[in-house]
Design a protein around this motif. Structure first.
Motif, PDB file in Angstrom:
ATOM      1  N   ALA A   1       0.842  -1.198   0.000  1.00 26.73           N
ATOM      2  CA  ALA A   1       0.000   0.000   0.000  1.00 26.73           C
ATOM      3  C   ALA A   1       0.878   1.251   0.000  1.00 26.73           C
ATOM      4  CB  ALA A   1      -0.893   0.004   1.227  1.00 26.73           C
ATOM      5  N   VAL A   2       0.334   2.315  -0.569  1.00 24.92           N
ATOM      6  CA  VAL A   2       1.052   3.590  -0.576  1.00 24.92           C
ATOM      7  C   VAL A   2       0.874   4.230   0.801  1.00 24.92           C
ATOM      8  CG1 VAL A   2       1.220   5.855  -1.652  1.00 24.92           C
ATOM      9  CG2 VAL A   2       0.670   3.866  -3.052  1.00 24.92           C
ATOM     10  N   PRO A   3       1.952   4.566   1.495  1.00 27.04           N
ATOM     11  CA  PRO A   3       1.821   5.154   2.834  1.00 27.04           C
ATOM     12  C   PRO A   3       1.174   6.543   2.799  1.00 27.04           C
ATOM     13  CG  PRO A   3       4.135   4.706   2.292  1.00 27.04           C
ATOM     14  CD  PRO A   3       3.319   4.377   1.101  1.00 27.04           C
ATOM     15  N   ASN A   4       0.628   6.954   3.948  1.00 27.11           N
ATOM     16  CA  ASN A   4       0.019   8.285   4.046  1.00 27.11           C
ATOM     17  C   ASN A   4       1.080   9.352   3.827  1.00 27.11           C
ATOM     18  OD1 ASN A   4      -2.481   7.236   4.637  1.00 27.11           O
ATOM     19  ND2 ASN A   4      -2.168   7.344   6.861  1.00 27.11           N
ATOM     20  N   GLY A   5       0.708  10.398   3.141  1.00 27.74           N
ATOM     21  CA  GLY A   5       1.618  11.509   2.903  1.00 27.74           C
ATOM     22  C   GLY A   5       2.548  11.282   1.720  1.00 27.74           C
ATOM     23  N   LYS A   6       2.410  10.160   1.033  1.00 29.69           N
ATOM     24  CA  LYS A   6       3.260   9.864  -0.123  1.00 29.69           C
ATOM     25  C   LYS A   6       2.378   9.545  -1.324  1.00 29.69           C
ATOM     26  CE  LYS A   6       7.198   8.894   2.380  1.00 29.69           C
ATOM     27  NZ  LYS A   6       8.555   9.012   2.203  1.00 29.69           N
ATOM     28  N   ARG A   7       2.973   9.650  -2.508  1.00 26.27           N
ATOM     29  CA  ARG A   7       2.264   9.268  -3.727  1.00 26.27           C
ATOM     30  C   ARG A   7       3.207   8.462  -4.604  1.00 26.27           C
ATOM     31  NH1 ARG A   7       3.021  13.438  -8.113  1.00 26.27           N
ATOM     32  NH2 ARG A   7       4.551  14.853  -7.248  1.00 26.27           N
ATOM     33  N   CYS A   8       2.624   7.676  -5.449  1.00 29.81           N
ATOM     34  CA  CYS A   8       3.386   6.813  -6.342  1.00 29.81           C
ATOM     35  C   CYS A   8       3.584   7.537  -7.672  1.00 29.81           C
ATOM     36  CB  CYS A   8       2.650   5.492  -6.548  1.00 29.81           C
ATOM     37  SG  CYS A   8       3.576   4.309  -7.526  1.00 29.81           S
ATOM     38  N   VAL A   9       4.839   7.632  -8.124  1.00 32.53           N
ATOM     39  CA  VAL A   9       5.173   8.313  -9.370  1.00 32.53           C
ATOM     40  C   VAL A   9       5.903   7.315 -10.266  1.00 32.53           C
ATOM     41  CG1 VAL A   9       6.474  10.215 -10.392  1.00 32.53           C
ATOM     42  CG2 VAL A   9       5.394  10.510  -8.177  1.00 32.53           C
TER      43      VAL A   9
END
Length: 165
Positions: free
Chosen positions: A128-136
């Motif tokens: 899962a993508v952690p809170n405060g981060k985004r996948c690029v």
């Protein structure tokens, strides 16, 4: 490396506090908590047995802690107490200087090799993508990277080090 430096600093502080308490109490490691009167095997009255014991204590004064400490320090076989602390202080100072130098060299190397961009975090498939981060997604190699939601600076790909948007 940081944990070693931290443990040396903590040991130094604890030793310093113990030494300060010993010098403030005037004990210097002598018989702290031992009775100041006559010992039971020496004959005569025991401390606390009335007026006679007070007269005996007054007539025979006990040596002061400073006198005992001086006689203990006069022995030439014992190592100097401050030498270990001085060594630890010097070692901690040298380690801190070396750590700062290594950190500075690593920052210079990264800036030179990757154009001053910070490296994005690796994104593992299926996690899962952690809170405060985004996948690029990298435009060059197609790898997925994690960067903060609102980055303050630009990032490079975790794998190929190309700039990611």
């Amino acid at each position: 490396m940081f944990s070693i430096i931290w443990s040396i600093v903590v040991c130094y502080i604890v030793i310093r506090i113990i030494r300060q308490r010993n010098t403030q109490n005037g004990s210097g490691g002598t018989n702290q908590g031992m009775p100041q009167g006559r010992l039971p095997g020496q004959g005569g009255a025991l401390p606390g047995n009335g007026a006679h014991s007070r007269r005996v204590q007054q007539s025979r004064p006990m040596p002061q802690p400073q006198q005992i400490q001086q006689s203990v320090q006069s022995q030439p076989d014992e190592p100097e107490a401050g030498s270990t602390l001085e060594y630890l202080e010097e070692k901690a100072r040298q380690d801190a200087i070396e750590h700062a130098r290594e950190k500075r060299e690593e920052a210079q190397r990264l800036h030179k090799n990757y154009g001053g961009l910070r490296v994005a975090e690796r994104f593992y498939e299926g996690s899962a993508v952690p809170n405060g981060k985004r996948c690029v997604v990298c435009g060059y190699c197609g790898a997925e990277n994690l960067v903060p939601m609102m980055p303050r600076e630009r990032y490079s790909c975790y794998f190929c080090r190309e700039a990611v948007n």
